[in-house]
Write a protein that holds these residues in place. Structure first.
Motif, PDB file in Angstrom:
ATOM      1  N   VAL A 161      -6.649   5.749   9.125  1.00 22.57           N
ATOM      2  CA  VAL A 161      -5.610   5.529   8.115  1.00 22.57           C
ATOM      3  C   VAL A 161      -4.520   4.602   8.632  1.00 22.57           C
ATOM      4  N   THR A 215      -9.015   3.588   4.010  1.00 24.28           N
ATOM      5  CA  THR A 215     -10.062   3.809   5.018  1.00 24.28           C
ATOM      6  C   THR A 215     -11.433   3.344   4.532  1.00 24.28           C
ATOM      7  N   ASP A 216     -11.530   2.922   3.280  1.00 23.36           N
ATOM      8  CA  ASP A 216     -12.784   2.405   2.716  1.00 23.36           C
ATOM      9  C   ASP A 216     -12.780   0.890   2.884  1.00 23.36           C
ATOM     10  N   ARG A 239      -3.554   6.538  -5.080  1.00 20.95           N
ATOM     11  CA  ARG A 239      -4.782   7.305  -4.896  1.00 20.95           C
ATOM     12  C   ARG A 239      -5.255   8.005  -6.167  1.00 20.95           C
ATOM     13  N   CYS A 240      -4.408   8.113  -7.204  1.00 18.31           N
ATOM     14  CA  CYS A 240      -4.828   8.848  -8.412  1.00 18.31           C
ATOM     15  C   CYS A 240      -4.254   8.184  -9.661  1.00 18.31           C
ATOM     16  N   GLY A 295      -7.120   0.900   8.619  1.00 18.93           N
ATOM     17  CA  GLY A 295      -6.820   0.537   7.234  1.00 18.93           C
ATOM     18  C   GLY A 295      -5.964  -0.719   7.163  1.00 18.93           C
ATOM     19  N   THR A 352      -0.874  -0.003  -4.284  1.00 13.04           N
ATOM     20  CA  THR A 352      -2.055   0.862  -4.225  1.00 13.04           C
ATOM     21  C   THR A 352      -1.654   2.322  -4.322  1.00 13.04           C
ATOM     22  N   THR A 400       0.835  -1.204   0.000  1.00 15.29           N
ATOM     23  CA  THR A 400       0.000   0.000   0.000  1.00 15.29           C
ATOM     24  C   THR A 400       0.872   1.257   0.000  1.00 15.29           C
ATOM     25  N   ASP A 404      -8.363   3.659  -1.321  1.00 16.58           N
ATOM     26  CA  ASP A 404      -8.339   4.439  -0.097  1.00 16.58           C
ATOM     27  C   ASP A 404      -8.453   3.422   1.031  1.00 16.58           C
ATOM     28  N   LYS A 406      -6.154   1.478  -7.558  1.00 10.62           N
ATOM     29  CA  LYS A 406      -6.582   2.617  -6.745  1.00 10.62           C
ATOM     30  C   LYS A 406      -7.263   2.128  -5.480  1.00 10.62           C
TER      31      LYS A 406
END
Length: 282
Positions: free
Chosen positions: A105, A57-58, A33-34, A109, A31, A7, A55, A53
């Motif tokens: 986070v 925390t999801d 983020r964009c 996570g 992983t 990650t 997050d 991609k």
């Protein structure tokens, strides 16, 4: 060829770990983020570097991404929980909202990813979980209480997990770096607001120190990544791997302090013993 799930590979230690694994001929699912970071990562080793991609925390997305990675690229050999954020500020200055967000986070996570990985690791009786914690998860430092608390918690999670999964053939390593020459302090370091002047000579020094050393941190991230890869390949990998002379210094001093407190107060510690229970007459 081994499969790594790492990650936070857009920059810093996560990217360095991914590059070290790729240099060894392995495959890395990283992983980001964009989209721009995804393209930059896959360009490192087309066909072996795969960006997804996420997050962390999801929670729902974590499970989906992990399952998708194994479906597309095969069983994972390593899960490296690297993504995280920093935070400075006195405890009194820190809002509970900021504290909860940091735990999402830095702790929840990684926990979600561990829970996603364990079913397949258990089924295969193999796999290695690597948690990037921090020397701040071993040694308290004013101004970093909430960041340290998330890393203390991740340290405990990893050590306890190691006990639970050892009989199942699964390994766990906590990696505790000191300062690394990355952009972490510039890009991933939030701060409590508003500040309180009374903490100028204690808690506020943490942020000033971290930003004052930006670009001059003692640890090299590429060498740190090489050390991690080397340690994980050992027949008996470490449960805890400190990285950097600063990490060694602060952790050693903290453990010596704790040992001194234990010894100094051991008489009171032992003074609470209950009287032996009476034995019932037959």
């Amino acid at each position: 060829m081994l499969n790594w799930f790492v990650t936070g590979v857009s920059s810093g230690l996560g990217r360095a770990i991914a590059k070290a694994a790729l240099a060894g001929g392995d495959q890395v699912i990283g992983t980001v983020r964009c989209q721009a970071d995804a393209e930059a990562f896959t360009a490192l080793a087309p066909g072996r570097a795969h960006a997804m991609k996420l997050d962390v925390t999801d929670e729902a997305a974590v499970g989906v991404v992990w399952r998708t990675a194994e479906q597309l690229f095969g069983p994972m050999d390593y899960l490296v929980n690297n993504a995280g954020r920093g935070f400075t500020g006195a405890i009194e200055e820190t809002s509970l909202e900021d504290a909860r967000a940091l735990f999402e986070v830095n702790l929840f996570g990684p926990m979600a990813l561990i829970k996603s990985a364990l079913p397949s690791f258990r089924a295969r009786r193999s796999g290695h979980i690597v948690n990037v914690t921090s020397v701040s998860g071993l040694a308290a430092w004013h101004g970093t209480a909430l960041y340290g608390a998330t890393k203390f918690a991740l340290e405990c999670l990893g050590r306890t997990l190691a006990q639970e999964v050892a009989p199942l053939g699964i390994k766990v390593t906590n990696v505790a770096p000191g300062g690394l020459r990355t952009a972490f302090s510039a890009e991933r370091l939030a701060g409590a607001e508003p500040t309180i002047a009374d903490y100028a000579e204690t808690a506020h020094l943490a942020r000033a120190t971290l930003q004052g050393h930006l670009g001059a941190e003692p640890g090299d991230p590429d060498r740190a990544a090489a050390a991690i890869v080397s340690a994980l390949a050992a027949p008996e990998p470490p449960l805890l791997l400190l990285l950097g002379d600063d990490a060694l210094k602060y952790a050693t001093a903290e453990f010596a302090m704790l040992e001194g407190e234990i010894v100094r107060w051991q008489d009171l510690t032992l003074a609470i013993a209950a009287e032996p229970a009476a034995v019932a007459a037959e």
